[in-house]
Structure formats: C-alpha cells, structure tokens
Design a protein around this motif. Structure first.
Motif, PDB file in Angstrom:
ATOM      1  N   ALA A 153       0.845  -1.202   0.000  1.00 52.91           N
ATOM      2  CA  ALA A 153       0.000   0.000   0.000  1.00 52.91           C
ATOM      3  C   ALA A 153       0.878   1.250   0.000  1.00 52.91           C
ATOM      4  O   ALA A 153       0.609   2.223  -0.726  1.00 52.91           O
ATOM      5  N   ALA A 154       1.948   1.241   0.807  1.00 49.25           N
ATOM      6  CA  ALA A 154       2.846   2.394   0.870  1.00 49.25           C
ATOM      7  C   ALA A 154       3.511   2.627  -0.488  1.00 49.25           C
ATOM      8  O   ALA A 154       3.642   3.766  -0.943  1.00 49.25           O
ATOM      9  N   ALA A 155       3.899   1.528  -1.146  1.00 49.38           N
ATOM     10  CA  ALA A 155       4.538   1.664  -2.463  1.00 49.38           C
ATOM     11  C   ALA A 155       3.549   2.267  -3.462  1.00 49.38           C
ATOM     12  O   ALA A 155       3.898   3.160  -4.248  1.00 49.38           O
ATOM     13  N   ALA A 156       2.303   1.809  -3.426  1.00 52.72           N
ATOM     14  CA  ALA A 156       1.284   2.343  -4.342  1.00 52.72           C
ATOM     15  C   ALA A 156       1.079   3.839  -4.094  1.00 52.72           C
ATOM     16  O   ALA A 156       0.991   4.638  -5.038  1.00 52.72           O
ATOM     17  N   LEU A 157       1.035   4.246  -2.833  1.00 55.82           N
ATOM     18  CA  LEU A 157       0.829   5.668  -2.499  1.00 55.82           C
ATOM     19  C   LEU A 157       2.010   6.518  -2.954  1.00 55.82           C
ATOM     20  O   LEU A 157       1.835   7.600  -3.511  1.00 55.82           O
ATOM     21  N   ALA A 158       3.218   6.000  -2.734  1.00 56.49           N
ATOM     22  CA  ALA A 158       4.415   6.761  -3.119  1.00 56.49           C
ATOM     23  C   ALA A 158       4.469   6.971  -4.629  1.00 56.49           C
ATOM     24  O   ALA A 158       5.055   7.928  -5.116  1.00 56.49           O
ATOM     25  N   GLU A 159       3.818   6.059  -5.377  1.00 56.11           N
ATOM     26  CA  GLU A 159       3.802   6.190  -6.845  1.00 56.11           C
ATOM     27  C   GLU A 159       2.587   6.944  -7.366  1.00 56.11           C
ATOM     28  O   GLU A 159       2.277   6.892  -8.551  1.00 56.11           O
ATOM     29  N   GLY A 160       1.847   7.606  -6.463  1.00 57.31           N
ATOM     30  CA  GLY A 160       0.710   8.409  -6.926  1.00 57.31           C
ATOM     31  C   GLY A 160      -0.610   7.644  -6.945  1.00 57.31           C
ATOM     32  O   GLY A 160      -1.579   8.084  -7.570  1.00 57.31           O
ATOM     33  N   GLY A 161      -0.660   6.505  -6.249  1.00 55.95           N
ATOM     34  CA  GLY A 161      -1.894   5.722  -6.195  1.00 55.95           C
ATOM     35  C   GLY A 161      -2.878   6.243  -5.148  1.00 55.95           C
ATOM     36  O   GLY A 161      -2.553   7.151  -4.371  1.00 55.95           O
ATOM     37  N   VAL A 162      -4.084   5.683  -5.148  1.00 54.57           N
ATOM     38  CA  VAL A 162      -5.076   5.997  -4.111  1.00 54.57           C
ATOM     39  C   VAL A 162      -5.459   4.714  -3.380  1.00 54.57           C
ATOM     40  O   VAL A 162      -5.849   3.724  -3.995  1.00 54.57           O
ATOM     41  N   VAL A 163      -5.310   4.750  -2.049  1.00 53.53           N
ATOM     42  CA  VAL A 163      -5.477   3.551  -1.231  1.00 53.53           C
ATOM     43  C   VAL A 163      -6.342   3.889  -0.015  1.00 53.53           C
ATOM     44  O   VAL A 163      -6.135   4.921   0.630  1.00 53.53           O
ATOM     45  N   ALA A 164      -7.302   3.030   0.294  1.00 56.05           N
ATOM     46  CA  ALA A 164      -8.131   3.232   1.489  1.00 56.05           C
ATOM     47  C   ALA A 164      -7.481   2.550   2.684  1.00 56.05           C
ATOM     48  O   ALA A 164      -6.892   1.472   2.556  1.00 56.05           O
ATOM     49  N   ASP A 174     -14.761  21.655  -4.911  1.00 51.68           N
ATOM     50  CA  ASP A 174     -14.643  22.807  -4.013  1.00 51.68           C
ATOM     51  C   ASP A 174     -14.764  22.393  -2.545  1.00 51.68           C
ATOM     52  O   ASP A 174     -14.877  23.234  -1.669  1.00 51.68           O
ATOM     53  N   ASN A 175     -14.732  21.077  -2.285  1.00 48.52           N
ATOM     54  CA  ASN A 175     -14.810  20.594  -0.910  1.00 48.52           C
ATOM     55  C   ASN A 175     -13.432  20.065  -0.494  1.00 48.52           C
ATOM     56  O   ASN A 175     -13.024  19.006  -0.929  1.00 48.52           O
ATOM     57  N   PRO A 176     -12.680  20.822   0.336  1.00 49.41           N
ATOM     58  CA  PRO A 176     -11.292  20.465   0.624  1.00 49.41           C
ATOM     59  C   PRO A 176     -11.154  19.209   1.474  1.00 49.41           C
ATOM     60  O   PRO A 176     -12.097  18.759   2.118  1.00 49.41           O
ATOM     61  N   LEU A 177      -9.933  18.650   1.476  1.00 50.55           N
ATOM     62  CA  LEU A 177      -9.657  17.373   2.141  1.00 50.55           C
ATOM     63  C   LEU A 177      -8.843  17.569   3.412  1.00 50.55           C
ATOM     64  O   LEU A 177      -8.135  18.562   3.562  1.00 50.55           O
ATOM     65  N   ILE A 178      -8.897  16.576   4.304  1.00 50.24           N
ATOM     66  CA  ILE A 178      -8.075  16.580   5.512  1.00 50.24           C
ATOM     67  C   ILE A 178      -6.720  15.935   5.189  1.00 50.24           C
ATOM     68  O   ILE A 178      -6.680  14.903   4.514  1.00 50.24           O
ATOM     69  N   VAL A 179      -5.645  16.537   5.679  1.00 46.36           N
ATOM     70  CA  VAL A 179      -4.320  15.928   5.518  1.00 46.36           C
ATOM     71  C   VAL A 179      -3.950  15.189   6.804  1.00 46.36           C
ATOM     72  O   VAL A 179      -4.083  15.729   7.902  1.00 46.36           O
ATOM     73  N   HIS A 180      -3.522  13.938   6.644  1.00 44.84           N
ATOM     74  CA  HIS A 180      -3.182  13.080   7.782  1.00 44.84           C
ATOM     75  C   HIS A 180      -1.672  12.972   7.918  1.00 44.84           C
ATOM     76  O   HIS A 180      -0.976  12.690   6.935  1.00 44.84           O
ATOM     77  N   LEU A 181      -1.187  13.199   9.144  1.00 46.88           N
ATOM     78  CA  LEU A 181       0.239  13.089   9.446  1.00 46.88           C
ATOM     79  C   LEU A 181       0.440  11.962  10.448  1.00 46.88           C
ATOM     80  O   LEU A 181      -0.469  11.636  11.222  1.00 46.88           O
ATOM     81  N   ALA A 182       1.669  11.393  10.457  1.00 45.60           N
ATOM     82  CA  ALA A 182       1.955  10.310  11.402  1.00 45.60           C
ATOM     83  C   ALA A 182       2.298  10.854  12.781  1.00 45.60           C
ATOM     84  O   ALA A 182       2.093  10.184  13.792  1.00 45.60           O
ATOM     85  N   HIS A 183       2.857  12.073  12.832  1.00 46.83           N
ATOM     86  CA  HIS A 183       3.338  12.624  14.096  1.00 46.83           C
ATOM     87  C   HIS A 183       3.002  14.107  14.192  1.00 46.83           C
ATOM     88  O   HIS A 183       3.153  14.837  13.203  1.00 46.83           O
ATOM     89  N   ALA A 184       2.610  14.537  15.392  1.00 45.53           N
ATOM     90  CA  ALA A 184       2.284  15.946  15.615  1.00 45.53           C
ATOM     91  C   ALA A 184       3.462  16.851  15.263  1.00 45.53           C
ATOM     92  O   ALA A 184       3.285  17.951  14.737  1.00 45.53           O
ATOM     93  N   GLU A 232       1.494   3.946  10.637  1.00 49.29           N
ATOM     94  CA  GLU A 232       2.585   3.184  10.024  1.00 49.29           C
ATOM     95  C   GLU A 232       2.573   3.357   8.516  1.00 49.29           C
ATOM     96  O   GLU A 232       3.622   3.438   7.866  1.00 49.29           O
ATOM     97  N   LEU A 233       1.379   3.428   7.951  1.00 51.45           N
ATOM     98  CA  LEU A 233       1.275   3.617   6.497  1.00 51.45           C
ATOM     99  C   LEU A 233       1.851   4.975   6.085  1.00 51.45           C
ATOM    100  O   LEU A 233       2.593   5.079   5.111  1.00 51.45           O
ATOM    101  N   ILE A 234       1.512   6.014   6.842  1.00 51.66           N
ATOM    102  CA  ILE A 234       2.009   7.358   6.520  1.00 51.66           C
ATOM    103  C   ILE A 234       3.535   7.393   6.652  1.00 51.66           C
ATOM    104  O   ILE A 234       4.245   7.920   5.788  1.00 51.66           O
ATOM    105  N   ASP A 235       4.049   6.772   7.712  1.00 51.83           N
ATOM    106  CA  ASP A 235       5.502   6.696   7.871  1.00 51.83           C
ATOM    107  C   ASP A 235       6.149   5.939   6.706  1.00 51.83           C
ATOM    108  O   ASP A 235       7.166   6.354   6.171  1.00 51.83           O
TER     109      ASP A 235
END
Ligand code: TXA
Ligand code: MG
Length: 355
Positions: free
Chosen positions: A19-30, A61-71, A131-134
């Motif tokens: 999943a991480a590899a797919a995301l790093a290559e511009g994929g969309v993963v749930a 026009d409906n913005p998205l939430i950005v998810h981070l692994a660490h504050a 872990e996925l975001i990391d």
C-alpha cells in the motif's frame, strides 16, 4: 476500471509495504483510522489527489483533511500554530480532532485545500494509519472512503461496496472505533469554532482549553449557507453538501427516551399504510416494542458511543434491505451524542419530530 487490491488484516506487513509503495507512486489507497476509513493519496501530488475526487465523485470545491503520522510534522505543511492550537494538538493528537490551520505555501496540492489559504490537519490514533504514513513518506490527503452521498465506511467491506474498481487498494484493519468522523475546529480570535462535531466532544475541548478559549459551535444551523457572510463564522465547506442520505426517507424522533417509544410506534403504524418497507433504528431496550420490516438496534440507550459506532453500518443496511422509510430514535445531545445527532439530522434531511 482499476483493479482494487484487498489486503486482509492478517497480512499486515505485506499490506503495509504494498500500500505504501502504491501511495508513493501516486496511487489511491483506502486505510482504517479510529474514526472511519479514509481514501488516501500523497497530498503533494495533484494528479494523485485528483484521483480521490474522481473515485468518490466528490465536488472539487470541498477540501480534504491531511493526515500526518506525528504531531511534530505539522510544520511541514502548516505556516504557524498559535497557543490554543498547540494546547489542542498536545491534548488530542493522535486522535479524532482536525484543526484548520494556515497552510504553508506550496506544501500541499491546491486541490487539497480547494484553493483556500488554510489546510485541515490531523494525526489519526490508529497504528496501521500512522505506520502507512511513515512507510510511504508523504502526508496523506484523505476524505472518508465512501462514494459521495453514501454513509462513511466503518468496515473495509463498505469501502469495497462503494469503490471496488475505482481505487488501487484497501488495507483492512477491522471495524473502526469511533464510527463517526473527526471533530473539525478552527481557532479564531481566542475562540474555538467547531465546524463539524465529531469524535472529540465540546466538553473535552472546553476542559483541554482550561478556560482560555470560548467554544463556539457553528454547525447545526438549519440553513447554515444562508447565514449572512459578514457574520464571519468560519465554515467547513463540506457541511453544505447533502451527506449520508439513505435511499429511503427518514424521520428522526427526538425527546426524552420515556416519551419516544409511543411516538415511534405511532409513526411506524402510519408509515405502514404509505410505504413498502419500513425500518426502525432504536436502542436495544426498545427493540421489542416495535413492529417494522426491520428493527435495527444501535446498542444500549445508555451508550451513545455504541450508537455512533453502529450508525453508518445500520444506514447501509437500510439500503441493502431496500427500505423506503426509516423512523430513527434520537439521543441526548451531550458528549458524542452531539456528533451522533448531527449525522442523524443530515441523514433525515431535517425531518424531525420532537416529543
Ligand atoms: O474522521 C475523519 O475526519 C475522516 C478520516 C478519514 O480522517 N475524514 C473525513 O474527511 O471525514 P472528509 O473529507 O469527509 O471531511 C473533511 C471535512 C469537510 O467537512 C471539509 O469541508 C472540512 O473537513 N475541511 C477540509 N479542509 C478545510 C478547510 N481548509 N477549512 C474548513 N473546512 C475544511
Ligand atoms: Mg466524508
């Protein structure tokens, strides 16, 4: 059509890696979070983020939430953080609180913010999500992983129902905890504005702010888009869209639990005359009192947490059962009950009977 990969919970390591590899290559993963499943893409990559909007059928026009692994990573995408915002981050991250903050210029795709100068950010309290975001090394823009207008997914199965063939993959992490989305807040002039009630309650916010901030709730206005613009209340742009609506019509019955049952019984009897298939959403204590094609239980009336956890699943079940009329019991509006009632009101499209 895209082939949607499904990674079962039992294959966590392989799932995370692929999943991480797919995301790093511009994929969309749930992926799972503690609130609902999110549909993630690299927040810096415009073509990846565009795929989120296309897969969901979401208005751009409906913005998205950005998810981070660490504050500590917040400064990578945010320009500045004030004192009250820092207090809230320290108190609730990781957790179901989203803060709307000034965006650091160029840090995320303008599609993520819908061109606004702010960005919504949170650190989810879910190991698999963090872990996925990391592992992918990018901030993940992620709205709920449902088709627009459907209830948010609380199971990987819900994601597959809505998005199979439209996204690159789904990481299964079992059922989500809270079951409703995060609380979205914006701090302005020493006030905490709740733009969307959610997993963190206004009582918890008040306690954390320790008397330093006034809490202003700017949702639940029956016609919030009609409020005069000069009134300067920040809004969650998403609140103007019709969300979570089941196929059938829905009536929300509110008031004291002791009085609700008689009113619900009356409405069910009426509905039987006019509708093909009628469902009732009720607390376990009342289930035996009702006569309907489907009696769907939230859990105990003493636990609005259970109702929050099960609501979206129950709404999906109504659609599966081809229900054309739903009578739903309401809950007291304290604690998580506030967010629960906000979603119930949206699902009912404002159709409410108070007894
Ligand atoms: O629990 C959650 O928040 C889930 C999980 C996946 O994290 N995500 C979620 O995302 O519910 P979404 O896109 O369905 O809802 C995001 C909400 C919308 O109401 C949107 O309008 C608001 O946040 N929002 C996003 N960016 C904003 C901004 N810059 N200013 C004001 N509101 C914003
Ligand atoms: Mg959503």
């Amino acid at each position: 059509m895209t082939e949607t990969k499904y990674w079962p919970a039992a294959e966590r390591c392989t799932g995370l890696k692929e999943a991480a590899a797919a995301l790093a290559e511009g994929g969309v993963v749930a992926f799972p979070t503690e609130t609902v499943y999110g549909l993630g893409a690299d927040a810096r990559n415009t073509s990846a983020v565009r795929r989120i909007f296309i897969a969901k059928g979401r208005p751009s026009d409906n913005p998205l939430i950005v998810h981070l692994a660490h504050a500590e990573h917040v400064h990578r995408i945010v320009g500045s953080v004030n004192e009250i915002e820092s207090i809230l981050m320290a108190a609730f991250w990781p957790g179901p609180l989203t803060l709307v903050l000034p965006v650091r210029e160029g840090a995320v795709s303008p599609l993520v913010t819908a061109g606004l100068d702010t960005v919504a950010v949170r650190v989810p309290a879910h190991d698999l999500a963090r872990e996925l975001i990391d592992a992918c090394g990018c901030p993940l823009a992620a709205p709920s992983a449902n088709r627009s207008g459907r209830p948010s997914p609380t199971l990987a199965d819900h994601v597959m129902e809505d998005l199979n063939g439209r996204i690159d993959g789904v990481l299964d992490g079992g059922p989500t905890g809270v079951g409703l989305e995060s609380t979205v807040v914006r701090v302005m002039e020493g006030r905490i504005h709740i733009l969307r009630p959610g997993g963190v309650t206004s009582e918890q916010l008040r306690e954390a702010a320790g008397g330093t901030a006034e809490i202003v709730i700017t949702v639940n206005l029956p016609n919030s888009d009609a409020v005069a613009p000069e009134q300067e209340t920040p809004r969650a742009p998403g609140m103007k869209y019709a969300h979570y609506a089941p196929k059938g019509d829905m009536l929300l019955v509110t008031g004291d639990f002791s009085g609700i049952a008689a009113a619900v019984q009356g409405k069910l009897a009426e509905a039987k005359q006019r509708h093909r298939r009628v469902a009732v959403l009720c607390c376990t204590e009342h289930a035996a009192l009702y006569d309907a094609d489907a009696v769907l239980e939230y859990g105990s009336r003493h636990s609005p947490e259970d109702a929050a956890h099960s609501l979206y699943s129950l709404l999906r079940e109504c659609d599966e059962l081809d229900i054309d009329y739903i009578v739903a019991e309401g809950y007291p509006e304290t604690g998580i009950g506030t967010a629960l009632m906000n979603r119930l009101r949206k699902a009912a499209g404002g159709n409410e009977l108070t007894v």
